[in-house]
Design an enzyme around this catalytic site. Sequence first.
Site, mmCIF file in Angstrom:
data_model
loop_
_atom_site.group_PDB
_atom_site.id
_atom_site.type_symbol
_atom_site.label_atom_id
_atom_site.label_comp_id
_atom_site.label_asym_id
_atom_site.label_seq_id
_atom_site.Cartn_x
_atom_site.Cartn_y
_atom_site.Cartn_z
ATOM 1 N N ARG A 153 50.542 -12.265 28.370
ATOM 2 C CA ARG A 153 51.682 -13.163 28.903
ATOM 3 C C ARG A 153 51.846 -14.409 28.008
ATOM 4 O O ARG A 153 52.798 -15.004 27.953
ATOM 5 C CB ARG A 153 51.109 -13.694 30.087
ATOM 6 N N HIS A 348 25.874 0.998 32.348
ATOM 7 C CA HIS A 348 25.296 1.131 31.109
ATOM 8 C C HIS A 348 24.170 2.109 31.507
ATOM 9 O O HIS A 348 24.001 3.083 30.508
ATOM 10 C CB HIS A 348 24.942 -0.235 30.603
ATOM 11 N N ARG A 483 15.114 2.404 20.493
ATOM 12 C CA ARG A 483 15.515 0.971 20.616
ATOM 13 C C ARG A 483 17.084 1.106 20.307
ATOM 14 O O ARG A 483 17.443 1.301 19.208
ATOM 15 C CB ARG A 483 14.888 0.147 19.586
#
Length: 602
Positions: A153, A348, A483
């Site tokens: 916009r 997730h 990890r």
Amino acid sequence: MALSCMRCPTGAAAVPARSAAAPQLVPAAAVSFARYGFGKSSSAAAAASGFWRIHAVAPQGVKSSMDADEKNPVTPSNSPKAENGSPSEIVLDEFDDLTALSDSTNDDSTVSITVVGASGDLAKKKIFPALFALYYEDCLPKACHFTIFGYARSKMTDAELRNMVSKTLTCRIDKRENCSEKMEEFLKRCFYHSGQYDSEEHFIDLDKKLKQHEGCRVSNRLFYLSIPPNIFLDVVKCASKSASSVNGWTRVIVEKPFGRDSESSAALTRGLKQYLVEDQIFRIDHYLGKELVENLSVLRFSNLVFEPLWSRQYIRNVQIIFSEDFGTEGRGGYFDSYGIIRDIMQNHLLQILALFAMETPISLEAEDIRNEKVKVLRSMKPLQLEDVVIGQYKSHTKGGTTYPGYTDDKTVPKDSVTPTFAAAALFINNARWDGVPFLMKAGKALHTRRTEIRVQFRHVPGNLYKGSFGTDLDRATNELVIRVQPDEAIYLKINNKIPGLGMRLDRSNLNLHYAARYSKEIPDAYERLLLDAIEGERRLFIRSDELDAAWSLFTPLLKEFEDKRIAPELYPYGSRGPVGAHYLAAKYNVRWGDLSAEHYKA
């Protein structure tokens, strides 16, 4: 590791990674071929695209693929001829030489990417940088025509958009040649159109601009909805009626949240399917694009040492842990309407769990993998209130610095009971995982920033060396740690003898540290997912029945929390979370692996 140009037509080998082994054109093998069109002419490109993807070519009675609905679906032709008025035989010989295919399609098709909500933070910080990274790696080939449009916009010129985007672009750390030159080339392909999200007239104007850039090529269009979910349907409606492709594919990437519960999620899906078919909807969960999450199936299914151990017989528990070391920091207004369970756990972490626990899929095709994930989600035991702990961080002073509590955020109501922390014990009722606790933990304003999967194996029966570990058998437990972020790594904790004349045991890590092992930079998750969406690869995107199954698990729990207005346990900013999380783990004879001394040495 940086994206390999083996996935890109302009790479040295010019071989699409997902199609190298496919000798003939079949739907499953054609994914990479269709990235920028088929054949040696526009009509051939459209014909081949329609042969394998149901929304590529509009059949009679449907203006375009985005106008299809469940009652009037777009279906593929059984004939190898296009149904758009330009019959063209698909000759398989055309695809024998993939290098020739790449060269022959460059002038036949175009990809137009429209970022809806281009002035927002997500677009500036993630989407445009990811698109530039793909261009920098030659995954958006210079020879093949592509255009990027920003739509929002805000009043803005093309030059203003380019200036805004340029501030967030960076080149690969490991490959900085011609950086400024590549940026200039990329920015020249970026344009802007200002309009309202619910205005068909403004989308008609966008369509005109897109056609100017596409020329007579087969037009393939990707819309990325980087906007609040309450205006998804307005945009999809306007784009479907006024700005979808008439001779190529049209796809829409939808950002989470996908609703707040089962009911709102189902309503959103029904709304989207008024204008799109399921194959056009790419529900993005950026965690599925992370390198270590994608490596899960590789680690398990390509290593004989792991697959036989992947069951209740050898695994004692699985922990999926997400922690951030910062709070909402003035952006609590959005977070307060969702909370940590909706924001992190339901999507997730649950997606990671499904990938981890699924059975071996028939193949690596998207539908086969997603079918197995859905089976896991549908096999899960309903969540009970006593198996969940929620918390909310409070103000804390440390080292002379005072950190604000959650309700100190001016955008958050003072009496808010929205959790900023949650821990849960989940169970899968199937033969492989029966009785194995899957412990999830997610929180803000904790002591560290980390996302990891920790697999704790069972104790060795009749361990000859248990005397060396005393009564604490957990010290002797093997543990596999994946990890996900930061500092990506995979390591396995083993027991070994310390060199010397005595019999002293030590716990050591067999460590794959990505930064040390691989010199190239790991791509951002959005790069992989955007490239997959352009290719039409759906493996890392969420299907509607996956979404239904995920919400079915969490909706009753969330409703109970909200109806009873259960107050979260307070924990200090920068701590390890509420004490209740430790009691929950202890209930199942588990210790959180991320709180052990070894965690900080890894």
